[in-house]
Design a protein around this motif. Sequence first.
Motif, PDB file in Angstrom:
ATOM      1  N   GLY A  46     -64.815 -24.747  74.505  1.00  0.00           N
ATOM      2  CA  GLY A  46     -63.405 -24.355  74.106  1.00  0.00           C
ATOM      3  C   GLY A  46     -62.932 -24.689  72.761  1.00  0.00           C
ATOM      4  O   GLY A  46     -61.872 -25.131  72.312  1.00  0.00           O
ATOM      5  N   PRO A  47     -63.942 -24.318  71.522  1.00  0.00           N
ATOM      6  CA  PRO A  47     -63.317 -24.730  70.195  1.00  0.00           C
ATOM      7  C   PRO A  47     -62.285 -23.971  69.741  1.00  0.00           C
ATOM      8  O   PRO A  47     -62.053 -22.845  70.382  1.00  0.00           O
ATOM      9  CB  PRO A  47     -64.576 -24.187  69.311  1.00  0.00           C
ATOM     10  CG  PRO A  47     -65.247 -23.437  70.239  1.00  0.00           C
ATOM     11  CD  PRO A  47     -65.142 -23.739  71.630  1.00  0.00           C
ATOM     12  N   MET A  48     -61.385 -24.373  69.000  1.00  0.00           N
ATOM     13  CA  MET A  48     -60.257 -23.622  68.935  1.00  0.00           C
ATOM     14  C   MET A  48     -59.423 -24.263  67.537  1.00  0.00           C
ATOM     15  O   MET A  48     -59.703 -25.388  67.368  1.00  0.00           O
ATOM     16  CB  MET A  48     -59.030 -23.283  69.858  1.00  0.00           C
ATOM     17  CG  MET A  48     -58.521 -24.725  70.314  1.00  0.00           C
ATOM     18  SD  MET A  48     -57.191 -24.378  71.382  1.00  0.00           S
ATOM     19  CE  MET A  48     -57.556 -25.593  72.570  1.00  0.00           C
ATOM     20  N   TYR A  49     -58.716 -23.513  66.749  1.00  0.00           N
ATOM     21  CA  TYR A  49     -57.921 -23.921  65.760  1.00  0.00           C
ATOM     22  C   TYR A  49     -56.426 -23.786  66.146  1.00  0.00           C
ATOM     23  O   TYR A  49     -55.898 -22.627  66.580  1.00  0.00           O
ATOM     24  CB  TYR A  49     -57.889 -22.952  64.627  1.00  0.00           C
ATOM     25  CG  TYR A  49     -57.274 -23.340  63.259  1.00  0.00           C
ATOM     26  CD1 TYR A  49     -57.356 -24.456  62.468  1.00  0.00           C
ATOM     27  CD2 TYR A  49     -56.035 -22.672  62.890  1.00  0.00           C
ATOM     28  CE1 TYR A  49     -56.758 -25.247  61.527  1.00  0.00           C
ATOM     29  CE2 TYR A  49     -55.258 -22.860  61.946  1.00  0.00           C
ATOM     30  CZ  TYR A  49     -55.606 -24.315  61.179  1.00  0.00           C
ATOM     31  OH  TYR A  49     -54.535 -24.519  60.131  1.00  0.00           O
ATOM     32  N   TYR A  50     -55.602 -24.795  66.082  1.00  0.00           N
ATOM     33  CA  TYR A  50     -54.337 -24.920  66.839  1.00  0.00           C
ATOM     34  C   TYR A  50     -53.355 -25.864  66.185  1.00  0.00           C
ATOM     35  O   TYR A  50     -53.764 -26.956  65.725  1.00  0.00           O
ATOM     36  CB  TYR A  50     -54.264 -25.503  68.185  1.00  0.00           C
ATOM     37  CG  TYR A  50     -53.023 -25.441  69.066  1.00  0.00           C
ATOM     38  CD1 TYR A  50     -52.625 -23.889  69.320  1.00  0.00           C
ATOM     39  CD2 TYR A  50     -52.406 -26.455  69.281  1.00  0.00           C
ATOM     40  CE1 TYR A  50     -51.223 -24.127  70.011  1.00  0.00           C
ATOM     41  CE2 TYR A  50     -51.034 -26.364  69.950  1.00  0.00           C
ATOM     42  CZ  TYR A  50     -50.544 -25.001  70.300  1.00  0.00           C
ATOM     43  OH  TYR A  50     -49.379 -25.111  70.932  1.00  0.00           O
ATOM     44  N   LYS A  51     -52.400 -25.073  65.428  1.00  0.00           N
ATOM     45  CA  LYS A  51     -51.254 -25.971  64.652  1.00  0.00           C
ATOM     46  C   LYS A  51     -52.019 -26.757  63.768  1.00  0.00           C
ATOM     47  O   LYS A  51     -51.601 -28.031  63.655  1.00  0.00           O
ATOM     48  CB  LYS A  51     -50.480 -26.780  65.856  1.00  0.00           C
ATOM     49  CG  LYS A  51     -49.580 -26.084  66.414  1.00  0.00           C
ATOM     50  CD  LYS A  51     -48.471 -26.741  67.408  1.00  0.00           C
ATOM     51  CE  LYS A  51     -47.619 -26.101  68.290  1.00  0.00           C
ATOM     52  NZ  LYS A  51     -46.764 -25.221  67.849  1.00  0.00           N
ATOM     53  N   GLY A  52     -52.710 -26.264  62.947  1.00  0.00           N
ATOM     54  CA  GLY A  52     -53.408 -26.992  61.798  1.00  0.00           C
ATOM     55  C   GLY A  52     -54.499 -27.767  62.091  1.00  0.00           C
ATOM     56  O   GLY A  52     -55.090 -28.690  61.092  1.00  0.00           O
ATOM     57  N   VAL A  53     -55.216 -27.893  63.388  1.00  0.00           N
ATOM     58  CA  VAL A  53     -56.064 -28.743  63.905  1.00  0.00           C
ATOM     59  C   VAL A  53     -57.284 -28.205  64.328  1.00  0.00           C
ATOM     60  O   VAL A  53     -57.032 -27.176  65.321  1.00  0.00           O
ATOM     61  CB  VAL A  53     -55.570 -29.957  64.760  1.00  0.00           C
ATOM     62  CG1 VAL A  53     -56.517 -31.003  65.258  1.00  0.00           C
ATOM     63  CG2 VAL A  53     -54.337 -30.554  64.194  1.00  0.00           C
ATOM     64  N   ASN A 234     -64.583 -10.753  56.682  1.00  0.00           N
ATOM     65  CA  ASN A 234     -63.529 -11.616  57.690  1.00  0.00           C
ATOM     66  C   ASN A 234     -64.214 -11.698  58.943  1.00  0.00           C
ATOM     67  O   ASN A 234     -64.643 -10.841  59.459  1.00  0.00           O
ATOM     68  CB  ASN A 234     -62.224 -11.508  57.466  1.00  0.00           C
ATOM     69  CG  ASN A 234     -61.507 -11.825  56.250  1.00  0.00           C
ATOM     70  OD1 ASN A 234     -61.930 -12.438  55.293  1.00  0.00           O
ATOM     71  ND2 ASN A 234     -60.487 -10.981  55.923  1.00  0.00           N
ATOM     72  N   GLY A 235     -63.779 -12.672  59.908  1.00  0.00           N
ATOM     73  CA  GLY A 235     -64.009 -12.651  61.283  1.00  0.00           C
ATOM     74  C   GLY A 235     -62.876 -11.949  61.806  1.00  0.00           C
ATOM     75  O   GLY A 235     -61.876 -11.818  61.188  1.00  0.00           O
ATOM     76  N   LEU A 236     -63.098 -11.730  63.134  1.00  0.00           N
ATOM     77  CA  LEU A 236     -61.861 -11.076  63.866  1.00  0.00           C
ATOM     78  C   LEU A 236     -61.709 -11.589  64.831  1.00  0.00           C
ATOM     79  O   LEU A 236     -62.527 -12.313  65.646  1.00  0.00           O
ATOM     80  CB  LEU A 236     -62.441  -9.702  64.336  1.00  0.00           C
ATOM     81  CG  LEU A 236     -62.964  -8.754  63.001  1.00  0.00           C
ATOM     82  CD1 LEU A 236     -63.461  -7.640  63.754  1.00  0.00           C
ATOM     83  CD2 LEU A 236     -61.719  -8.381  62.221  1.00  0.00           C
ATOM     84  N   ASP A 237     -60.340 -11.772  65.240  1.00  0.00           N
ATOM     85  CA  ASP A 237     -59.860 -12.468  66.681  1.00  0.00           C
ATOM     86  C   ASP A 237     -60.310 -11.805  67.780  1.00  0.00           C
ATOM     87  O   ASP A 237     -60.656 -10.601  67.645  1.00  0.00           O
ATOM     88  CB  ASP A 237     -58.295 -11.932  66.580  1.00  0.00           C
ATOM     89  CG  ASP A 237     -57.712 -12.804  67.843  1.00  0.00           C
ATOM     90  OD1 ASP A 237     -57.136 -13.958  67.933  1.00  0.00           O
ATOM     91  OD2 ASP A 237     -57.457 -11.873  68.761  1.00  0.00           O
ATOM     92  N   THR A 238     -60.637 -12.553  68.752  1.00  0.00           N
ATOM     93  CA  THR A 238     -61.496 -11.761  70.068  1.00  0.00           C
ATOM     94  C   THR A 238     -60.710 -10.668  70.497  1.00  0.00           C
ATOM     95  O   THR A 238     -61.389  -9.751  71.147  1.00  0.00           O
ATOM     96  CB  THR A 238     -61.515 -13.035  71.010  1.00  0.00           C
ATOM     97  OG1 THR A 238     -62.099 -14.177  70.502  1.00  0.00           O
ATOM     98  CG2 THR A 238     -62.530 -12.667  72.297  1.00  0.00           C
ATOM     99  N   ASN A 301     -57.076 -19.685  60.511  1.00  0.00           N
ATOM    100  CA  ASN A 301     -56.754 -20.506  59.194  1.00  0.00           C
ATOM    101  C   ASN A 301     -57.398 -19.813  58.131  1.00  0.00           C
ATOM    102  O   ASN A 301     -56.863 -19.563  57.078  1.00  0.00           O
ATOM    103  CB  ASN A 301     -57.243 -21.991  59.362  1.00  0.00           C
ATOM    104  CG  ASN A 301     -56.998 -22.831  58.261  1.00  0.00           C
ATOM    105  OD1 ASN A 301     -55.884 -22.603  57.523  1.00  0.00           O
ATOM    106  ND2 ASN A 301     -57.563 -24.239  58.072  1.00  0.00           N
ATOM    107  N   LYS A 302     -58.660 -19.486  58.286  1.00  0.00           N
ATOM    108  CA  LYS A 302     -59.684 -19.143  57.403  1.00  0.00           C
ATOM    109  C   LYS A 302     -60.267 -17.910  57.341  1.00  0.00           C
ATOM    110  O   LYS A 302     -61.109 -17.346  56.813  1.00  0.00           O
ATOM    111  CB  LYS A 302     -60.604 -20.186  56.820  1.00  0.00           C
ATOM    112  CG  LYS A 302     -60.146 -21.354  56.515  1.00  0.00           C
ATOM    113  CD  LYS A 302     -60.892 -22.154  55.227  1.00  0.00           C
ATOM    114  CE  LYS A 302     -60.123 -23.281  54.686  1.00  0.00           C
ATOM    115  NZ  LYS A 302     -60.746 -24.138  54.332  1.00  0.00           N
TER     116      LYS A 302
END
Length: 563
Positions: A46-53, A234-238, A301-302
């Motif tokens: 479950g890696p993820m970027y959420y609200k700056g974290v 760039n990478g892409l959202d799933t 984020n990036k």
Amino acid sequence: MKNPLNWAIPLCFWLAYNGVETVSNQPYRTAFHFQPPTNWMNDPNGPMYYKGVYHLFYQYNPYSAIWGNITWAHSISYDLVDWIHLEHALSPTEPYEANGCWSGSATILLDEKPAILYTGANSKNQQFQNLALPKNKSDPLLKEWIKSPQNPLIAPVDDIEPLNFRDPTTAWLGPDRLWRVIVGGEIGGRGVAILYHSEDFVNWTRSKSPLHTSNETGMWECPDFYPVSINGSNGLDTSVQDGLIKHVLKASFNDNDHYVLGSYIPGTDTYSVETNFLSNGSDMRYDYGKFYASKSFYDSNKKRRILWGWIKESDSEADDTTKGWSGLQSIPRSILLGESGRQLVQWPIKELEKLRTKQVSFDDVNLKSGSVLEVPGITAAQADIEISFRLSGLKEAEEMNVSWIDPRLLCEENEALGRGAVGPFGLLVLASKDLTEQTAVYFRVFRKQYDKYVVLMCSDQSRSSLREGLDKTTYGAFVDVDPLREMISLRSLIDHSIVESFGGDGKACITARVYPKMAINQEAHLYAFNNGSMDVRISRLSAWSMKRAQVVPIQKRRKPPIG
Ligand SMILES: OC[C@H]1O[C@@](CO)(OC[C@@]2(OC[C@@]3(O[C@H]4O[C@H](CO)[C@@H](O)[C@H](O)[C@H]4O)O[C@H](CO)[C@@H](O)[C@@H]3O)O[C@H](CO)[C@@H](O)[C@@H]2O)[C@@H](O)[C@@H]1O
């Protein structure tokens, strides 16, 4: 008398925060690869970027250094380099997960709420897919997770084998606004990505056909399915489905992470692959060494896709019990479709460079046939090295035999100490002063026809330690580089017991675990070498000592002392 702990504890924190090495009886613990403080760790979850974290969950045994009691441990980071360990996110509490909360993924839903889908194994190891949601979605640390009262959401029915049904992916949204997810399985002896649809993320319906299957493999663990841009960086959202894209399907089997590329039509959920897993000699892997059960996520984020993989130990369970720990995570790698469009390329995330300190560089150095050149002045057990080679005299390269299709076997037969024409040349890492211990990461070049050449990359662990009872398998990969027109580059991240190498700007990756007896801490050395009969030129070599990443439990997070 004053309590010595009054000053000893702050001093230890100060030393750790400032990357100063302390004497340790743990020469194999790493300085900048992710590890829990103790015990067993396997798959990243479950890696993820959420609200700056950034969040990383992982398969963890809270009680021992051996697999078992599997729990989702949870750590967070603001830069993917320094980490804070939080309380466990999911522990086995329910009958449908009595034997563990196994692997799964996170999806950010339309209301921006993150959701975890994971596998529960019951007391008979039968597997079920389950949902967990954060208790408080406005907490960026997502500290507490609540299991859905509707669990288990997906049970192994009909032809699904209950013991081989696990590891749901990040879900993606189709044009019909239905979520899709795949679950790894084995049906009738074939590896399969079983596809489900849902409107509400709770009720899931199995699709008539799987997303993909292969009769060349058995069980698929930890599938991953995502788009990559054909011409973008760039990478892409799933859930991205438009534009010039291909879709990657990764499956974990036979102790390696294999992938295929193809085109996916979301309306019909058809996935047409360019080449299938292990068919017609095709075998594309994320990494040709130790790297398993990986998972990627889109970093909004990036604007990049980041990949993590579990790096197992190469020592015994008894060794792990003595060490008190087992398992690392790879350095997070950004992953993209390469320029050729035929394969993926991976590179350590840029943020890692903040740990680079002292640098040693050489430019344009002739590495004579049979020579070994020491790279002095850096901490060779904790280092980041980039080297590129320019070749001339390729006409002397040995002929490639058409039957040489297995790069690992080729590396094993043409070991680093053997002589060749163009190569072996590369690096000797975690080497003792007298070179009796050494891990060789190197290249050899063979001629295929006229001016067509094949570049072989090897990681030879056979002399990595004087210790017995270790898995010292040699690894190999072909690198899609034209040595006539391009330089051959290598980047190796060396971190005490791991050597993570990226050949040809990330076209081929090989990760190895090694446990030197002599070449530890300050006794480790770094060399460039050339055992070929032809000289090669080092176009540039840069090597950096690496600082230690800050990894602390949440309670112990403090600001470094001033002054
Ligand atoms: O934690 C469960 C999740 O992990 C996955 C993928 O890693 O399943 C792993 C699995 O076995 C773990 C186990 O090792 C065996 O499988 C490894 C990977 O496939 C092999 O590399 C290894 O050689 C096998 O022995 O790890 C322990 C020590 O290595 C051993 O005790 C375990 O069997 O977990 C399942 C239960 O054991 C088994 O079916 C899997 O292969 C993922 O699929 C799970 O969600």
